[in-house]
Design a protein around this motif. Structure first.
Motif, mmCIF file in Angstrom:
data_model
loop_
_atom_site.group_PDB
_atom_site.id
_atom_site.type_symbol
_atom_site.label_atom_id
_atom_site.label_comp_id
_atom_site.label_asym_id
_atom_site.label_seq_id
_atom_site.Cartn_x
_atom_site.Cartn_y
_atom_site.Cartn_z
ATOM 1 N N SER A 119 81.523 -37.560 90.943
ATOM 2 C CA SER A 119 82.873 -37.530 90.658
ATOM 3 C C SER A 119 83.233 -38.864 89.811
ATOM 4 C CB SER A 119 83.839 -37.693 91.824
ATOM 5 O OG SER A 119 83.354 -38.628 92.537
ATOM 6 N N LEU A 120 84.232 -38.809 89.115
ATOM 7 C CA LEU A 120 84.534 -40.084 88.111
ATOM 8 C C LEU A 120 84.933 -41.345 88.931
ATOM 9 C CD1 LEU A 120 86.528 -38.601 85.058
ATOM 10 C CD2 LEU A 120 84.368 -38.846 85.501
ATOM 11 N N ARG A 134 92.433 -33.024 86.884
ATOM 12 C CA ARG A 134 90.820 -32.668 87.040
ATOM 13 C C ARG A 134 90.041 -31.508 86.457
ATOM 14 N NH1 ARG A 134 92.577 -34.964 92.005
ATOM 15 N NH2 ARG A 134 91.653 -37.092 92.492
ATOM 16 N N GLU A 142 86.975 -32.413 84.233
ATOM 17 C CA GLU A 142 86.034 -32.839 85.168
ATOM 18 C C GLU A 142 85.265 -31.878 85.947
ATOM 19 O OE1 GLU A 142 85.220 -36.151 88.604
ATOM 20 O OE2 GLU A 142 87.233 -35.734 87.928
ATOM 21 N N VAL A 188 81.818 -38.188 80.354
ATOM 22 C CA VAL A 188 82.285 -39.400 81.185
ATOM 23 C C VAL A 188 83.305 -40.334 80.402
ATOM 24 C CG1 VAL A 188 81.709 -40.707 83.178
ATOM 25 C CG2 VAL A 188 80.768 -38.665 83.021
ATOM 26 N N GLU A 214 86.267 -39.061 79.283
ATOM 27 C CA GLU A 214 87.309 -38.654 80.181
ATOM 28 C C GLU A 214 87.541 -39.906 80.805
ATOM 29 O OE1 GLU A 214 89.160 -35.676 82.438
ATOM 30 O OE2 GLU A 214 88.302 -35.528 80.557
#
Length: 719
Positions: free
Chosen positions: A350-351, A562, A565, A611, A614
């Motif tokens: 996850s970010l 999200r 993602e 990533v 984002e």
């Protein structure tokens, strides 16, 4: 003077209640007791003890102290912390922690024992019984083993050759052996394992991200780290969290093989008796390894020294009903309270976790290559604008060709579509009516297997009608869009000789059914598996070389922050099932938007570029992980009263720097089960204590009985 005991009850109450401690009861913190509340007798937990002076009214006495072991102080601290963070009553997480204590104990079993006496009359059937009765067995098992009827067993019992006794079920958990079976690790795995072992040996709270591409052997790494923790401390306990029940049996088998002892299980698929056994094993310290779903985080561990959150990015770790929490985040907090090591493992972190790793809060361990000779699969984009499927079909010519080639080589294919049922929408061609559940905006999903229309939000189910319920037109109902059942139907038409199966929550009713499907796939008994996300993560199918994603754009629709993602994570995980052994794999993504950043990143297998882009977009907007979000959802049966309360709530919002409030507005699903829904969205800078702000705001209003208010810190669903 008698002492006063503060008893926390597993109810939505704001605080613990005071009761008088009966003389001689000698209560302690964490004791599980029975206390009166009105006419009810409720199980609760002692959270405080003080002298009885200062009360101006008599207190009701505690009725009984149960023989259960007390909840450890760290468990109580975690419950209180989780309640404050989630802006909920502490009784809500306490109810989860006590779930096992309130389950019934296993009933004694009636087993047959051979007494050693010889039967008065010898027959072949009786001889088979005596040969099979090598130990205590149930009548059913013994009759099956000896291939005899129940009357044969009854005759032997009557003669005293067999004796029936009531036996308490086995509740013992075998001790895992850290040296039982050491696997061979490659240099990258060994280096990561040594770092984790060093963190465990250092003691105290430690956090690490185990970031490895699909098939890199992350499980082997954390298995060896678990072995190190168990070897260092003979009383240490380890918790492994999994996002899906379907993964449980495979992981349990890995642990059993590695340590020579089966771990305890904790998830919705176990029986109440198994739940009770696991809970007692955890609180006594006998259950050294626990593998479970998110609620296992609230178990009363006696000496928790390591937590593993496998597939830490998975949205299933977010509990969205009842007590609302994100298990991944709470796992880090639980490890901090316990002074334990927490390992977050994922191929697509996850970010939030990547942000913490980049900031140095987590030790970042990367496995960049697949284990052994396996290589990452080749990823190709199928532009559906150029090569569309035939009318009323969903598989494009390039994907059909790839399926045919894979089938001809005797290899396996996975068709991935994260949509259950046959069709997500049923539409009347005559009047245009979209069929929805009663008093709900949610569409009814057609399920051909059962011939029913089902609302996946409320659970409402009805037989598919022959005529439109709105206009009465017959044979006018059309199935719009594909679900996995419809894709399976198309695959069977294209490949009538192939062995095809569907893997979704509609076809896998329990862990045993999921295990049977996985075993069949691993054994090569399935040629084409049509699956939702239930099969897209964690599984290792040796002969699977093709993954076809039917609708790669599906997750990008809607207003979820999200969305990109989640889509990247899910499709990378699904594609990662291909080519995990000697044979090379390939992935075909069907999309109408091949130029989208997510599709380009997947095709290039460039996670870092995705990533970075984002993260930049999130930072500019102050969204997680650079900011924090919360939602307040209001619902009520009367639209006018709901709107008036929502406006009143907005008017009393506290003034605070670093806080932005959006709403109230109609929720995307504005009607559910006959209740209208309004929503606030709150964005806060990271320096703001968001739970404290929300608690202060809620305290300024009195919620009418007809209106329900739900607070969701760090929301994942925006319906």
């Amino acid at each position: 003077m008698p002492r006063v005991a503060s008893i926390l009850l597993p109810l939505p109450l704001p605080e613990a209640f005071d009761y008088a401690e009966p003389e001689g009861m000698d209560l302690g913190l964490g004791d599980i007791v029975v206390a009166p509340l009105g006419p009810q007798r409720l199980i609760g937990v002692v959270t405080g003890l003080k002298e009885g002076a200062g009360h101006n009214r008599p207190l009701k006495p505690v009725l009984d102290r149960l023989a259960e072991p007390p909840l450890p102080k760290n468990t109580l601290a975690f419950i209180q912390w989780a309640a404050r963070y989630s802006v909920d009553a502490p009784g809500a997480p306490l109810a989860i922690a006590l779930r096992g204590a309130r389950a019934p104990r296993p009933k004694p079993q009636r087993l047959l024992f051979a007494t050693g006496a010889a039967p008065a009359r010898a027959t072949p059937a009786r001889a088979r019984v005596l040969e099979a009765a090598t130990g205590p067995m149930s009548a059913t098992a013994l009759a099956e083993a000896a291939q005899v009827s129940a009357s044969v067993l009854k005759g032997l019992v009557d003669e005293g050759v067999l004796e029936a006794r009531l036996v308490e079920p086995e509740t013992h958990f075998s001790t895992p052996d850290p040296d039982h079976k050491h696997p061979a690790l490659n240099p990258s795995q060994a280096a990561a394992m040594q770092v984790l072992a060093g963190l465990a040996e250092a003691g105290g709270f430690q956090a690490a991200l185990l970031d490895g591409v699909t098939g890199s052997g992350k499980t082997e790494v954390y298995l060896e780290a678990v072995a190190q923790v168990l070897a260092q401390d003979p009383a240490a306990q380890v918790l492994v969290l999994l996002p899906e029940i379907a993964l449980t049996q495979a992981v349990i088998a890995r642990f059993t093989d590695r340590f020579g002892a089966a771990p305890a299980e904790w998830h919705s698929g176990i029986t109440p008796a198994q739940r009770r056994r696991a809970w007692e094993g955890v609180v006594s310290g006998e259950a050294r390894i626990v593998i479970g779903a998110r609620s296992a985080l609230f178990l009363p561990f006696a000496r928790l020294r390591m937590i593993v959150v496998d597939e830490e990015h998975d949205g299933s770790y977010k509990q969205e009903e009842g007590f609302i929490y994100q298990a991944r985040d709470l796992a880090v907090v639980r490890a901090k309270i316990e002074g334990a090591l927490v390992v977050l493992a994922s191929a697509t972190p996850s970010l939030e976790t990547l942000w913490n790793a980049e900031a140095g809060r987590y030790r970042w361990l990367r496995l960049t290559d697949r284990h052994g000779i396996a290589e990452l699969p080749e990823v190709s984009l199928v532009d559906l604008r150029e090569t569309p499927p035939e009318r009323e079909r969903w598989l494009s010519p390039p994907l059909i060709k790839a399926l045919a080639e894979t089938y001809a080589k005797g290899e396996q294919s996975l068709l991935f579509l994260n949509r259950r049922g046959y069709a997500p929408l049923v539409l009347c061609r005559a009047c245009g009516e979209k069929l929805t559940a009663p008093d709900t905006d949610s569409w009814l999903v057609e399920h051909r297997y059962t011939g029913r229309l089902i609302c996946h939000l409320t659970g409402f189910s009805m037989k598919k009608p022959e005529a439109c319920p709105h206009c009465g037109a017959k044979d006018s109902l059309a199935s719009i869009g594909p679900g996995v059942e419809r894709v399976e139907e198309e695959a069977r038409e294209l490949f009538p000789e192939a062995r095809i199966a569907v893997f979704s929550s509609d076809t896998m009713w329990d862990p045993e059914a999921a295990k049977a499907m996985i075993v069949a796939m691993e054994a090569g008994e399935i040629d084409i598996l049509v699956a939702t996300q239930a099969a897209a993560k964690g599984h290792n199918f040796p002969n699977l070389t093709l993954v076809g994603v039917v609708d790669a754009d599906l997750g990008l629709k809607g207003g979820d922050l999200r969305a990109a993602e989640r889509t990247f994570q899910l499709l990378a995980q699904a594609g990662g099932r291909a080519g995990r052994h000697e044979r090379p794999g390939r992935v075909l993504l069907q999309t109408y938007a091949p130029e989208h950043a997510v599709m380009q990143a997947l095709a290039a297998q460039d996670r870092d570029a995705f990533v970075a882009a984002e993260m930049e977009a999130r930072q500019l907007s102050g969204l997680p992980p650079y900011g924090r979000l919360a939602a307040i959802i209001l619902s009520g049966p009367d639209a006018a009263a709901l709107d008036a309360f929502a406006q009143g709530l907005a008017a009393v919002a506290p003034n605070a720097e670093g806080i932005e409030i959006y709403g109230p507005a109609d929720a995307p699903l504005a009607l559910v089960r006959g209740r209208r829904r309004k929503r606030f969205l709150i964005r806060a800078d990271r320096k703001v204590d968001l739970p404290a702000f929300l608690a202060a705001w809620r305290a300024r209003v009195r919620v009418p009985g007809s209106i329900r208010m739900t607070i969701d810190v760090d929301p994942y669903s925006f319906l």
